[in-house]
Design a protein around this motif. Sequence first.
Motif, PDB file in Angstrom:
ATOM      1  N   PHE A   1      -6.845 -34.334 -16.723  1.00 30.13           N
ATOM      2  CA  PHE A   1      -7.033 -32.925 -16.375  1.00 30.13           C
ATOM      3  C   PHE A   1      -5.992 -32.038 -17.034  1.00 30.13           C
ATOM      4  CE2 PHE A   1      -9.957 -34.246 -13.028  1.00 30.13           C
ATOM      5  CZ  PHE A   1     -10.872 -33.196 -13.066  1.00 30.13           C
TER       6      PHE A   1
ATOM      7  N   ALA B   1      -7.057 -31.354 -20.692  1.00 25.24           N
ATOM      8  CA  ALA B   1      -8.338 -30.677 -20.941  1.00 25.24           C
ATOM      9  C   ALA B   1      -8.089 -29.308 -21.577  1.00 25.24           C
ATOM     10  CB  ALA B   1      -9.114 -30.518 -19.638  1.00 25.24           C
ATOM     11  N   ARG B   2      -8.868 -28.995 -22.593  1.00 25.62           N
ATOM     12  CA  ARG B   2      -8.639 -27.757 -23.344  1.00 25.62           C
ATOM     13  C   ARG B   2      -9.037 -26.514 -22.554  1.00 25.62           C
ATOM     14  NH1 ARG B   2     -11.258 -29.521 -29.215  1.00 25.62           N
ATOM     15  NH2 ARG B   2      -9.814 -31.260 -29.649  1.00 25.62           N
TER      16      ARG B   2
ATOM     17  N   ILE C   1     -11.155 -25.920 -15.844  1.00 24.54           N
ATOM     18  CA  ILE C   1     -12.094 -26.853 -15.225  1.00 24.54           C
ATOM     19  C   ILE C   1     -12.674 -26.246 -13.954  1.00 24.54           C
ATOM     20  CG2 ILE C   1     -12.335 -29.137 -14.191  1.00 24.54           C
ATOM     21  CD1 ILE C   1     -10.011 -30.038 -15.972  1.00 24.54           C
TER      22      ILE C   1
ATOM     23  N   GLU D   1     -15.759 -32.319 -26.492  1.00 27.37           N
ATOM     24  CA  GLU D   1     -14.873 -31.516 -25.649  1.00 27.37           C
ATOM     25  C   GLU D   1     -14.861 -31.969 -24.193  1.00 27.37           C
ATOM     26  OE1 GLU D   1     -18.739 -29.241 -26.475  1.00 27.37           O
ATOM     27  OE2 GLU D   1     -17.228 -30.347 -27.606  1.00 27.37           O
ATOM     28  N   ASN D   2     -15.850 -32.786 -23.791  1.00 27.51           N
ATOM     29  CA  ASN D   2     -15.914 -33.271 -22.407  1.00 27.51           C
ATOM     30  C   ASN D   2     -15.189 -34.596 -22.194  1.00 27.51           C
ATOM     31  OD1 ASN D   2     -17.424 -31.164 -21.343  1.00 27.51           O
ATOM     32  ND2 ASN D   2     -19.377 -32.109 -21.886  1.00 27.51           N
TER      33      ASN D   2
ATOM     34  N   PRO E   1     -11.924 -35.567 -22.216  1.00 23.95           N
ATOM     35  CA  PRO E   1     -10.808 -35.607 -21.258  1.00 23.95           C
ATOM     36  C   PRO E   1     -11.258 -35.477 -19.800  1.00 23.95           C
ATOM     37  CG  PRO E   1     -10.272 -34.196 -23.118  1.00 23.95           C
ATOM     38  CD  PRO E   1     -11.729 -34.509 -23.227  1.00 23.95           C
ATOM     39  N   VAL E   2     -12.226 -34.574 -19.534  1.00 22.47           N
ATOM     40  CA  VAL E   2     -12.676 -34.365 -18.155  1.00 22.47           C
ATOM     41  C   VAL E   2     -13.464 -35.564 -17.658  1.00 22.47           C
ATOM     42  CG1 VAL E   2     -13.971 -32.854 -16.609  1.00 22.47           C
ATOM     43  CG2 VAL E   2     -12.756 -31.876 -18.554  1.00 22.47           C
TER      44      VAL E   2
ATOM     45  N   TYR F   1     -10.212 -43.042 -23.922  1.00 22.59           N
ATOM     46  CA  TYR F   1     -10.350 -41.852 -24.768  1.00 22.59           C
ATOM     47  C   TYR F   1     -10.685 -42.243 -26.202  1.00 22.59           C
ATOM     48  CZ  TYR F   1      -9.165 -37.449 -27.076  1.00 22.59           C
ATOM     49  OH  TYR F   1      -9.206 -36.307 -27.835  1.00 22.59           O
TER      50      TYR F   1
END
Length: 287
Positions: free
Chosen positions: A44, A47-48, A51, A174-175, A177-178, A226
């Motif tokens: 979290f 994350a760029r 959220i 882009e998803n 990390p979440v 990851y």
Amino acid sequence: MIYLILSITASLFIFVVFKLLEKFEVNTFQTIVVNYIVAFSFGFFTARDAIAINSIVSAEWFLGSIIVGALFIGLFTMMAWNAQKNGLSVASVASKMSVIIPIIFGVILFRESIGYQKIIGIVLAFIAVFLVSAKSKTTVNFKKNLMLPFLLFLGSGISDTYINYLQHTSISEENIPVFSACVFGFAGLIGMSILAAKKSGNQLQLDSKSIPGGIALGLLNYASLYYIIKALQSQNMESSSFFTINNVAIVMISTLIGLWFFNDHLTNRNWIGIGLALIAIYLVTFA
């Protein structure tokens, strides 16, 4: 290629940490729970974008993250027991030869290549898992000694296959990390629930040494997932190629680490199994 190398490196260090937990008599399960809390937090924080809970719950991959999280905590526990009871090489081969399962599903679901050479490799893989998991000199019941590696083999294969399916169908770059954070978060919740139940039954004694071990394991665990997803999303690498190259490197190097640094003992039967494992992965890779 860089994501493949980073994934291999992180996975190797996970096996090393498990052996160090045994050496310093650290509570394995508590370390695993701390590890998931750390990995969840790291996901979290990295994350760029901001959220939103609603967007996470409604995401296509949300249910999948719950399933993978439950698989992860079960597999991590079995992996630790395997490394400590059967040795580093046995645990590594049992989990990494599960590459056969995602290869089979890759052929079925994603129409990847298949031929006689790959089929021979799959058959040799099953023989190799049996040989490398069985020890001729052990006080452990043979069936029980074989059950842990088999469960680790099956569970790891299902987990890898499902992650590959999710990254094909619902996880964007882009998803990552979440999604990774949610996987580790649900695994952590399950682990904390188990610890809470033990605590209420006065069956739990907290081990402070599990905290530094869990931090190290959590960062490595997050990196492993990851970079696996990042590598699978690469357009110039099929999933069957990734899993075979990734797994044979881990089997080879972890075997050397176990022999050189942890005094793991391998019988002739285990060596034959490892040899067949390498042949099987070679056949599948270059089919």
